[in-house]
Design an enzyme around this catalytic site. Structure first.
Site, PDB file in Angstrom:
ATOM      1  CD  GLU A 124     -40.713  -0.241  65.885  1.00 36.34           C
ATOM      2  OE1 GLU A 124     -40.270  -0.654  66.960  1.00 36.34           O
ATOM      3  OE2 GLU A 124     -40.150  -0.453  64.796  1.00 36.34           O
ATOM      4  CG  ASP A 147     -41.580  14.601  69.414  1.00 34.21           C
ATOM      5  OD1 ASP A 147     -42.577  13.904  69.706  1.00 34.21           O
ATOM      6  OD2 ASP A 147     -40.789  15.052  70.261  1.00 34.21           O
ATOM      7  CG  ASP A 179     -37.753   7.180  75.312  1.00 34.07           C
ATOM      8  OD1 ASP A 179     -37.113   6.129  75.086  1.00 34.07           O
ATOM      9  OD2 ASP A 179     -37.537   8.250  74.708  1.00 34.07           O
ATOM     10  CD  GLU A 213     -32.278  -2.789  66.578  1.00 32.41           C
ATOM     11  OE1 GLU A 213     -33.439  -2.400  66.840  1.00 32.41           O
ATOM     12  OE2 GLU A 213     -31.814  -2.789  65.415  1.00 32.41           O
ATOM     13  CE1 TYR A 214     -32.756   0.830  72.931  1.00 28.13           C
ATOM     14  CE2 TYR A 214     -33.408   0.749  75.229  1.00 28.13           C
ATOM     15  CZ  TYR A 214     -32.756   1.373  74.194  1.00 28.13           C
ATOM     16  OH  TYR A 214     -32.095   2.554  74.418  1.00 28.13           O
TER      17      TYR A 214
HETATM   18  C1  SAM Z   1     -35.803   2.872  74.134  1.00 26.67           C
HETATM   19  S1  SAM Z   1     -35.684   3.139  72.443  1.00 26.67           S
HETATM   20  C2  SAM Z   1     -36.407   1.659  71.724  1.00 26.67           C
HETATM   21  C3  SAM Z   1     -36.066   1.492  70.268  1.00 26.67           C
HETATM   22  C4  SAM Z   1     -36.712   0.286  69.570  1.00 26.67           C
HETATM   23  N1  SAM Z   1     -38.144   0.417  69.492  1.00 26.67           N
HETATM   24  C5  SAM Z   1     -36.325  -0.993  70.257  1.00 26.67           C
HETATM   25  O1  SAM Z   1     -37.191  -1.592  70.907  1.00 26.67           O
HETATM   26  O2  SAM Z   1     -35.176  -1.418  70.137  1.00 26.67           O
HETATM   27  C6  SAM Z   1     -36.976   4.333  72.183  1.00 26.67           C
HETATM   28  C7  SAM Z   1     -36.848   5.056  70.848  1.00 26.67           C
HETATM   29  O3  SAM Z   1     -38.007   5.844  70.659  1.00 26.67           O
HETATM   30  C8  SAM Z   1     -37.623   7.119  70.168  1.00 26.67           C
HETATM   31  N2  SAM Z   1     -38.673   8.049  70.597  1.00 26.67           N
HETATM   32  C9  SAM Z   1     -39.008   8.330  71.871  1.00 26.67           C
HETATM   33  N3  SAM Z   1     -40.003   9.227  71.907  1.00 26.67           N
HETATM   34  C10 SAM Z   1     -40.319   9.503  70.624  1.00 26.67           C
HETATM   35  C11 SAM Z   1     -41.261  10.373  70.025  1.00 26.67           C
HETATM   36  N4  SAM Z   1     -42.069  11.149  70.760  1.00 26.67           N
HETATM   37  N5  SAM Z   1     -41.330  10.411  68.674  1.00 26.67           N
HETATM   38  C12 SAM Z   1     -40.490   9.651  67.920  1.00 26.67           C
HETATM   39  N6  SAM Z   1     -39.569   8.820  68.442  1.00 26.67           N
HETATM   40  C13 SAM Z   1     -39.475   8.739  69.780  1.00 26.67           C
HETATM   41  C14 SAM Z   1     -36.293   7.382  70.822  1.00 26.67           C
HETATM   42  O4  SAM Z   1     -35.531   8.333  70.115  1.00 26.67           O
HETATM   43  C15 SAM Z   1     -35.656   5.990  70.788  1.00 26.67           C
HETATM   44  O5  SAM Z   1     -34.933   5.761  69.600  1.00 26.67           O
END
Ligand code: SAM
Length: 213
Positions: free
Chosen positions: A43, A94, A115, A188-189
């Site tokens: 994930e 990342d 995002d 969570e989201y």
């Molecule tokens: C909007 S949150 C959603 C979190 C979780 N998947 C949920 O649905 O509750 C997006 C998450 O993706 C992480 N994220 C965004 N771009 C990323 C990247 N390029 N590599 C790793 N993590 C990333 C962010 O730090 C954030 O914690």
């Protein structure tokens, strides 16, 4: 995901049995790390981790790896993982660097509430953009499978087009996942948005090895 800084985050990260400290060392060898040949599902952007932790508990014959780029987010998720789960690992990185960590060994990618990067000029930062699809090509073992859920209609439509243009076949398209399916493991989201009555969009994008570009 915006979170307050966690004071002792370095301590939490360093002491976690689940966080892989130098994931690049395991490239091409994740089956050895898990000690079996079970499928590996990742994930990307796991956030606080509900989805991947619950999946690891429910499906012990699948290996799960959660990826998250922010320490402060990981410091919230790592303490939630119950002890003794041998099919779950977490990586801090990342996803731009994903091809330095995996090679020909991943069976499925989950993109949950990624995002959206709403500005058009930022579209290549989206985890479903061509930039990332090219990276995913290198890490998949055989058949490619991307499971995506989002609340963001713009990101959803963009992703459907991006997958399709890249040769993926789309299935399980839903504009209201929670109306269409029961007993889902949620994120969570997802819980936050669906409790407000907002629709959840989802898709499964697959590509057979034979039809690869
Ligand atoms: C909007 S949150 C959603 C979190 C979780 N998947 C949920 O649905 O509750 C997006 C998450 O993706 C992480 N994220 C965004 N771009 C990323 C990247 N390029 N590599 C790793 N993590 C990333 C962010 O730090 C954030 O914690």
């Amino acid at each position: 995901m915006r979170l307050r800084n966690v004071k002792n985050k370095e301590e939490i990260l360093n002491s976690s049995e689940y966080l892989v400290k130098v994931p690049e060392d395991n490239i091409g060898k994740w089956a050895d790390v898990f000690g079996n040949n079970n499928p590996i599902y990742i994930e990307i952007g796991m956030g606080k981790g509900k989805f991947i932790i619950e999946n690891a508990i429910k499906y012990p014959n699948i290996n799960f790896i959660g990826i998250e780029k922010f320490d402060s987010v990981l410091a919230r998720s790592l303490p939630k993982i119950p002890q003794g789960l041998n099919n779950l690992l977490i990586i801090r990185m990342d996803a731009l660097n994903i091809e330095n960590v995996f090679f020909n060994e991943i069976d499925r990618i989950y993109l949950n509430f990624s995002d959206p990067w709403p500005k058009a000029r930022h579209h290549l930062r989206r985890l479903s953009s061509k930039v990332f699809l090219e990276k995913y090509d290198k890490i998949f073992k055989g058949k490619k499978e991307i499971y995506q859920r989002t609340d963001n209609q713009g990101l959803y439509i963009y992703s459907l087009m991006s997958y399709s243009e890249y040769g993926y076949v789309l299935s399980d398209i839903s504009f209201n996942l929670h109306g269409d399916k029961e007993d889902l493991i949620t994120t969570e989201y997802e819980d936050k948005f669906s409790s407000k009555g907002m629709p959840i969009y989802s898709v499964v994008a697959t590509k057979d090895v034979k039809t690869s570009k």
